[in-house]
Design a protein around this motif. Structure first.
Motif, PDB file in Angstrom:
ATOM      1  N   THR A  71       0.850  -1.185   0.000  1.00  0.00           N
ATOM      2  CA  THR A  71       0.000   0.000   0.000  1.00  0.00           C
ATOM      3  C   THR A  71       0.889   1.239   0.000  1.00  0.00           C
ATOM      4  OG1 THR A  71      -0.133  -0.075   2.421  1.00  0.00           O
ATOM      5  CG2 THR A  71      -1.889  -1.156   1.189  1.00  0.00           C
ATOM      6  N   LYS A  81       0.379  -6.460   0.184  1.00  0.00           N
ATOM      7  CA  LYS A  81      -0.969  -6.680  -0.337  1.00  0.00           C
ATOM      8  C   LYS A  81      -1.320  -8.138  -0.628  1.00  0.00           C
ATOM      9  CE  LYS A  81      -1.753  -2.212  -2.630  1.00  0.00           C
ATOM     10  NZ  LYS A  81      -2.101  -1.584  -3.921  1.00  0.00           N
ATOM     11  N   SER A  82      -0.345  -9.029  -0.658  1.00  0.00           N
ATOM     12  CA  SER A  82      -0.681 -10.410  -1.026  1.00  0.00           C
ATOM     13  C   SER A  82       0.315 -11.414  -0.471  1.00  0.00           C
ATOM     14  CB  SER A  82      -0.767 -10.550  -2.548  1.00  0.00           C
ATOM     15  OG  SER A  82       0.483 -10.260  -3.150  1.00  0.00           O
ATOM     16  N   HIS A 139      -5.034 -12.033  -1.998  1.00  0.00           N
ATOM     17  CA  HIS A 139      -4.839 -10.589  -2.120  1.00  0.00           C
ATOM     18  C   HIS A 139      -5.743  -9.887  -1.120  1.00  0.00           C
ATOM     19  CE1 HIS A 139      -5.009  -6.540  -3.908  1.00  0.00           C
ATOM     20  NE2 HIS A 139      -3.823  -6.840  -4.420  1.00  0.00           N
ATOM     21  N   LYS A 140      -5.333  -8.729  -0.682  1.00  0.00           N
ATOM     22  CA  LYS A 140      -6.109  -7.986   0.315  1.00  0.00           C
ATOM     23  C   LYS A 140      -7.540  -7.738  -0.148  1.00  0.00           C
ATOM     24  CE  LYS A 140      -5.311  -3.593   1.079  1.00  0.00           C
ATOM     25  NZ  LYS A 140      -6.568  -2.957   0.661  1.00  0.00           N
ATOM     26  N   ASP A 141      -7.751  -7.574  -1.444  1.00  0.00           N
ATOM     27  CA  ASP A 141      -9.091  -7.332  -1.966  1.00  0.00           C
ATOM     28  C   ASP A 141      -9.996  -8.552  -1.831  1.00  0.00           C
ATOM     29  OD1 ASP A 141      -8.251  -4.799  -2.636  1.00  0.00           O
ATOM     30  OD2 ASP A 141      -7.955  -5.236  -4.757  1.00  0.00           O
ATOM     31  N   PHE A 143      -9.680 -10.724   0.801  1.00  0.00           N
ATOM     32  CA  PHE A 143      -9.571 -11.169   2.190  1.00  0.00           C
ATOM     33  C   PHE A 143     -10.941 -11.474   2.804  1.00  0.00           C
ATOM     34  CE2 PHE A 143      -8.722  -9.790   6.781  1.00  0.00           C
ATOM     35  CZ  PHE A 143      -8.221 -11.034   7.139  1.00  0.00           C
ATOM     36  N   GLU A 147      -9.215  -5.760   9.806  1.00  0.00           N
ATOM     37  CA  GLU A 147      -8.682  -5.256   8.545  1.00  0.00           C
ATOM     38  C   GLU A 147      -7.555  -6.160   8.046  1.00  0.00           C
ATOM     39  OE1 GLU A 147      -7.454  -1.218   8.980  1.00  0.00           O
ATOM     40  OE2 GLU A 147      -9.308  -0.581   9.961  1.00  0.00           O
ATOM     41  N   TRP A 148      -7.243  -6.015   6.788  1.00  0.00           N
ATOM     42  CA  TRP A 148      -6.153  -6.781   6.187  1.00  0.00           C
ATOM     43  C   TRP A 148      -4.830  -6.534   6.922  1.00  0.00           C
ATOM     44  CZ3 TRP A 148      -4.828 -10.652   3.164  1.00  0.00           C
ATOM     45  CH2 TRP A 148      -3.559 -10.678   2.592  1.00  0.00           C
ATOM     46  N   ASP A 149      -4.656  -5.326   7.449  1.00  0.00           N
ATOM     47  CA  ASP A 149      -3.432  -4.969   8.161  1.00  0.00           C
ATOM     48  C   ASP A 149      -3.168  -5.907   9.336  1.00  0.00           C
ATOM     49  OD1 ASP A 149      -4.205  -2.861   6.529  1.00  0.00           O
ATOM     50  OD2 ASP A 149      -3.358  -1.339   7.836  1.00  0.00           O
ATOM     51  N   PHE A 168      -3.562  -9.179   9.398  1.00  0.00           N
ATOM     52  CA  PHE A 168      -3.551 -10.575   8.944  1.00  0.00           C
ATOM     53  C   PHE A 168      -2.584 -11.471   9.720  1.00  0.00           C
ATOM     54  CE2 PHE A 168      -2.343 -13.836   5.621  1.00  0.00           C
ATOM     55  CZ  PHE A 168      -3.489 -14.599   5.800  1.00  0.00           C
TER      56      PHE A 168
END
Length: 253
Positions: A177, A194-195, A208-210, A212, A236-238, A240
């Motif tokens: 990001t 991101k992945s 991928h974060k999209d 998740f 959130e993806w953060d 993970f």
């Protein structure tokens, strides 16, 4: 009529309660943002002894002098035996595991990158960028970015201390990001990978974060206690790496 109204009200109340977000304290969020995965390295040191263990159990120790990759993933390794001085080349489908040391050049580059983002100071450990320990690679059959035919590669396990249920592999082509900086100052924000490639059970996928949220139930849905404490509409993806570690600890009891 009253019964139908009552049932509808109960249904709405139940749905609202289920969808209600969990509010975390600042301390909890800081803990969840801490990056627990190992740093991903792409280049092994040619000056330190690497170890290759073939599928038949044969072990080779020597210096990696050539590595072939596809989309960043290793599919062939050349090694010079530390005793016989003979060169040998192995493809990923011959290798079960590989242990290498990161190159000094890549470590220096990663330290510079770490120092260039203020966010790293609160979420990552600098020692992981200067890692002197061996890096663990394992043979894994995967479809690159979930688009290519399945093929065997040597992939770096970046959660070796908590990979018994969910294994996470470094994605050499992963993007991060974006943040912003002023007049060449250290970057503010951004820097979140991101992945990754992720394995649970027999399934290996590029995550991928999209995607998740769509895969959240697959990854964590079999632990009701975890899902109650960390529902997907509250995280959130953060987070993970924290979530994988926490899920593993809660599942193992």
């Amino acid at each position: 009529m009253r019964l139908k109204t009552l049932l509808l009200a109960l249904c709405v109340a139940s749905t609202t309660a289920f969808a209600q977000k969990v509010k975390y304290s600042k301390e909890d969020i800081k803990k969840m943002e801490t990056y627990l995965f190992n740093e991903g390295f792409n280049t092994p040191s040619p000056k330190k002894t690497s170890t290759i263990i073939l599928k038949d159990g044969t072990t080779y120790k020597g210096f990696c002098n050539k590595i072939e990759t596809k989309k960043g993933q290793i599919y062939e390794v050349a090694i010079k035996d530390s005793i016989t001085k003979k060169n040998a080349t192995f493809t990923a489908d011959q290798i079960n595991e590989m242990y290498v040391y990161p190159s000094n050049a890549e470590k220096i580059a990663k330290v510079a990158k770490y120092m260039g983002n203020i966010r790293n100071f609160g979420t990552k450990k600098l020692t992981k960028n200067t890692n002197n320990d061996r890096i663990y690679f394992v043979n894994q059959t995967v479809s690159l970015k979930n688009k290519k035919d399945d093929k065997e590669f040597l992939m770096q396990v970046i959660n070796p201390g908590f990979d018994d249920i969910i294994s996470v592999y470094h994605d050499p082509r992963a993007k991060e990001t974006t943040g912003f900086s002023v007049m060449g100052s250290p970057q503010l924000g951004g820097g979140v990978i991101k992945s990754y490639y992720v394995k649970k059970g027999d399934k290996v996928m590029w995550l991928h974060k999209d995607d998740f949220e769509d895969n959240y139930d697959f990854l964590f849905g079999d632990n009701a206690q975890f899902m109650k404490q960390y529902p997907k509409n509250s995280v959130e993806w953060d987070y993970f790496s924290f979530l994988v570690n926490e899920y593993t600890a809660m599942t193992n009891g």
